[in-house]
Motif scaffolding. Structure first.
Motif, short mmCIF file in Angstrom:
data_model
loop_
_atom_site.label_atom_id
_atom_site.label_comp_id
_atom_site.label_asym_id
_atom_site.label_seq_id
_atom_site.Cartn_x
_atom_site.Cartn_y
_atom_site.Cartn_z
N GLN A 84 6.62 1.17 -5.48
CA GLN A 84 5.71 1.83 -6.42
C GLN A 84 4.38 1.08 -6.54
N ASN A 85 4.45 -0.23 -6.56
CA ASN A 85 3.21 -1.02 -6.62
C ASN A 85 2.38 -0.81 -5.36
N LEU A 86 3.02 -0.74 -4.21
CA LEU A 86 2.32 -0.53 -2.95
C LEU A 86 1.64 0.85 -2.92
N ILE A 87 2.32 1.85 -3.44
CA ILE A 87 1.73 3.19 -3.53
C ILE A 87 0.49 3.14 -4.41
N GLU A 88 0.61 2.47 -5.55
CA GLU A 88 -0.53 2.37 -6.47
C GLU A 88 -1.69 1.59 -5.86
N ILE A 89 -1.39 0.44 -5.28
CA ILE A 89 -2.43 -0.41 -4.69
C ILE A 89 -3.17 0.32 -3.57
N SER A 90 -2.42 1.08 -2.77
CA SER A 90 -3.01 1.76 -1.60
C SER A 90 -3.51 3.16 -1.93
N ASN A 91 -3.50 3.54 -3.21
CA ASN A 91 -3.89 4.89 -3.61
C ASN A 91 -3.10 5.96 -2.85
N GLY A 92 -1.82 5.69 -2.65
CA GLY A 92 -0.93 6.66 -2.00
C GLY A 92 -0.96 6.65 -0.48
N ALA A 93 -1.76 5.77 0.11
CA ALA A 93 -1.85 5.74 1.58
C ALA A 93 -0.60 5.12 2.22
N ILE A 94 0.08 4.24 1.48
CA ILE A 94 1.28 3.60 2.02
C ILE A 94 2.48 4.00 1.16
N VAL A 95 3.36 4.77 1.77
CA VAL A 95 4.60 5.19 1.11
C VAL A 95 5.73 4.85 2.07
N ILE A 96 6.57 3.91 1.68
CA ILE A 96 7.68 3.51 2.55
C ILE A 96 8.99 3.85 1.90
N GLU A 97 9.98 4.07 2.73
CA GLU A 97 11.34 4.35 2.26
C GLU A 97 12.25 3.21 2.70
N PHE A 98 13.28 2.95 1.93
CA PHE A 98 14.26 1.95 2.31
C PHE A 98 15.03 2.48 3.53
N PRO A 99 15.14 1.69 4.59
CA PRO A 99 15.87 2.16 5.78
C PRO A 99 17.31 2.56 5.43
N SER A 100 17.73 3.67 6.00
CA SER A 100 19.09 4.15 5.77
C SER A 100 19.58 4.85 7.04
N ILE A 101 20.86 5.16 7.06
CA ILE A 101 21.42 5.88 8.20
C ILE A 101 20.68 7.20 8.39
#
Length: 113
Positions: A84-101
């Protein structure tokens, strides 16, 4: 002809590591944290820095010093804070998901040319 500089010695290498430990200890003792230092230095983000951020989040939220001690839910909560902090800092440019199957194959395939 250019003079070739000698590589540092093993003793110099050990001294450097002692310096790093001593400087870190003194900074922590005097309340100098990373944001203060980063006013003076530009540092490339590394996987180690990301892990340190998640570890520190877990230390603050759950009182655990190591990411190895986090439960699944605690690790997810630490990651979600970071995400969430990364989304805020990047103004939504960086959205990552936790790796899963469910998304691992898609993620790994994104590196193929």
């Amino acid at each position: 002809m250019q003079k070739v500089e000698k590589k540092r010695t093993l003793r110099q290498n050990k001294s450097s590591h002692l310096l790093y430990e001593h400087a870190a200890k003194l900074c922590n003792e005097h309340g100098i944290d990373l944001p203060i230092l980063l006013k003076y230095y530009r540092v490339q983000i590394t996987p180690t820095i990301i892990k340190d951020i998640i570890r520190e989040t877990g230390r603050i939220k759950f009182g655990k010093e190591s990411t190895a001690d986090h439960t699944t839910k605690e690790l997810q909560a630490c990651f979600e804070d970071f995400r969430q902090n990364l989304i805020e800092i990047s103004n939504g440019a960086i959205v990552i998901e936790f790796p899963s199957i469910e998304n691992t194959d898609e993620y790994l395939n994104s590196f193929e040319i």
